[in-house]
Design a protein around this motif. Structure first.
Motif, PDB file in Angstrom:
ATOM      1  N   GLN A 178       6.579  47.474  -7.045  1.00 17.89           N
ATOM      2  CA  GLN A 178       6.826  48.738  -7.736  1.00 17.89           C
ATOM      3  C   GLN A 178       5.664  49.715  -7.565  1.00 17.89           C
ATOM      4  O   GLN A 178       5.862  50.915  -7.361  1.00 17.89           O
ATOM      5  CB  GLN A 178       7.062  48.466  -9.233  1.00 17.89           C
ATOM      6  N   TYR A 219       4.262  49.205   1.563  1.00 17.25           N
ATOM      7  CA  TYR A 219       5.509  49.116   0.784  1.00 17.25           C
ATOM      8  C   TYR A 219       6.453  48.081   1.391  1.00 17.25           C
ATOM      9  O   TYR A 219       7.002  47.217   0.685  1.00 17.25           O
ATOM     10  CB  TYR A 219       6.177  50.491   0.729  1.00 17.25           C
ATOM     11  N   ARG A 261       7.735  44.611  -0.176  1.00 17.22           N
ATOM     12  CA  ARG A 261       9.192  44.503  -0.307  1.00 17.22           C
ATOM     13  C   ARG A 261       9.674  43.220   0.347  1.00 17.22           C
ATOM     14  O   ARG A 261      10.503  42.484  -0.221  1.00 17.22           O
ATOM     15  CB  ARG A 261       9.867  45.707   0.344  1.00 17.22           C
ATOM     16  N   THR A 281      11.232  50.447   6.609  1.00 17.39           N
ATOM     17  CA  THR A 281      11.904  51.558   5.955  1.00 17.39           C
ATOM     18  C   THR A 281      11.784  52.792   6.838  1.00 17.39           C
ATOM     19  O   THR A 281      10.693  53.133   7.288  1.00 17.39           O
ATOM     20  CB  THR A 281      11.271  51.847   4.579  1.00 17.39           C
ATOM     21  N   LYS A 289       5.829  50.979  -4.053  1.00 16.35           N
ATOM     22  CA  LYS A 289       7.009  51.835  -3.880  1.00 16.35           C
ATOM     23  C   LYS A 289       6.703  53.245  -4.397  1.00 16.35           C
ATOM     24  O   LYS A 289       7.046  54.251  -3.767  1.00 16.35           O
ATOM     25  CB  LYS A 289       8.211  51.271  -4.619  1.00 16.35           C
ATOM     26  N   TYR A 294       4.395  54.906  -1.967  1.00 20.20           N
ATOM     27  CA  TYR A 294       5.132  55.312  -0.778  1.00 20.20           C
ATOM     28  C   TYR A 294       5.964  56.566  -1.055  1.00 20.20           C
ATOM     29  O   TYR A 294       5.961  57.519  -0.252  1.00 20.20           O
ATOM     30  CB  TYR A 294       6.033  54.174  -0.319  1.00 20.20           C
ATOM     31  N   ASP A 295       6.662  56.585  -2.183  1.00 16.81           N
ATOM     32  CA  ASP A 295       7.487  57.740  -2.543  1.00 16.81           C
ATOM     33  C   ASP A 295       6.636  58.997  -2.702  1.00 16.81           C
ATOM     34  O   ASP A 295       7.035  60.095  -2.290  1.00 16.81           O
ATOM     35  CB  ASP A 295       8.252  57.472  -3.846  1.00 16.81           C
TER      36      ASP A 295
END
Length: 236
Positions: free
Chosen positions: A161, A130, A134, A16, A164, A167-168
């Motif tokens: 999730q 992440y 993923r 990503t 994620k 990471y966000d």
């Protein structure tokens, strides 16, 4: 995570990428190296100036001693003694400004920027985690969906999730820190560069009052011996 790292290095795994954020991080790392170089050079300048000031003070003392012992050259030795002592005094004042500059830039580079880069490292670790979860989820979704695989897919979805969200959060934390760092960096460097320029310019122009005023402007206090009476050079 180890598999993800190896896969990325081999050019097989997908990662990503936040192009805007990573560009800002690259600029920060590059700037840190450049600021470290300025810091190193300023420290060298400080050391050299300290040695020169020490020599000037010793030379002033030597001239003063000869002024007392050489009646026929009393005035000439006296002028030179006063000149060297004044140069040493102004050098000490400039040294105070340079050392203040060094201390401030050192704090910016080795504390403020380093703190932001620590958050960047945490963000990069969260990104790898992440992408690892993923990739696992994507591989499971490509396979058969039966009574054996569905629980694994559900568990993988939950782990994905969780990471994620982590990471966000870290991406947001880095963005905020980079924004505040930029504001702080501009403010600190603006003040310090003005100080450095004004002090250097006043020193080499022989403007003692402007040099002292520059230090007062930035609230820099020097540990100096008792104030001497104005010399002939100061009165010119």
């Amino acid at each position: 995570c180890t598999r993800q790292i190896i896969s990325e290095k081999l050019g097989r795994g997908s990662r990503t990428v936040d192009l805007e954020l990573e560009a800002q991080i690259d600029i920060l790392r590059d700037n840190k190296k450049k600021y470290e170089n300025i810091l190193k050079l300023a420290q060298t300048l400080s050391t050299q100036l300290f040695q020169m000031v020490h020599t000037q003070r010793q030379l002033g003392d030597a001239f003063a001693d000869l002024s007392l012992k050489s009646l026929e050259l009393h005035e000439e030795f006296g002028y030179n003694a006063d000149t060297q002592k004044l140069l040493a005094k102004n050098g000490e004042t400039l040294l105070g400004a340079i050392n203040f500059f060094i201390a401030s830039v050192n704090t910016l580079v080795n504390k403020t920027i380093e703190d932001t880069l620590l958050t960047v490292k945490q963000y990069e670790s969260a990104r790898i985690e992440y992408d690892a979860y993923r990739t696992d989820l994507e591989e499971l979704n490509l396979g058969p969906r039966d009574a054996n695989t569905l629980p694994k897919i559900e568990q993988s979805q939950q782990l994905f999730q969780v990471h994620k969200e982590k990471y966000d959060k870290m991406r947001n934390d880095v963005s905020i820190k980079l924004k505040f760092l930029e504001e702080n960096k501009v403010k600190v460097l603006h003040n310090q560069l003005v100080l450095f320029h004004n002090a250097i310019a006043a020193y080499f122009a022989g403007n003692q009052k402007q040099l002292e005023q520059t230090l007062k402007q930035f609230h820099i206090k020097l540990k100096t011996p008792g104030a001497d009476a104005p010399s002939w050079l100061e009165e010119q």
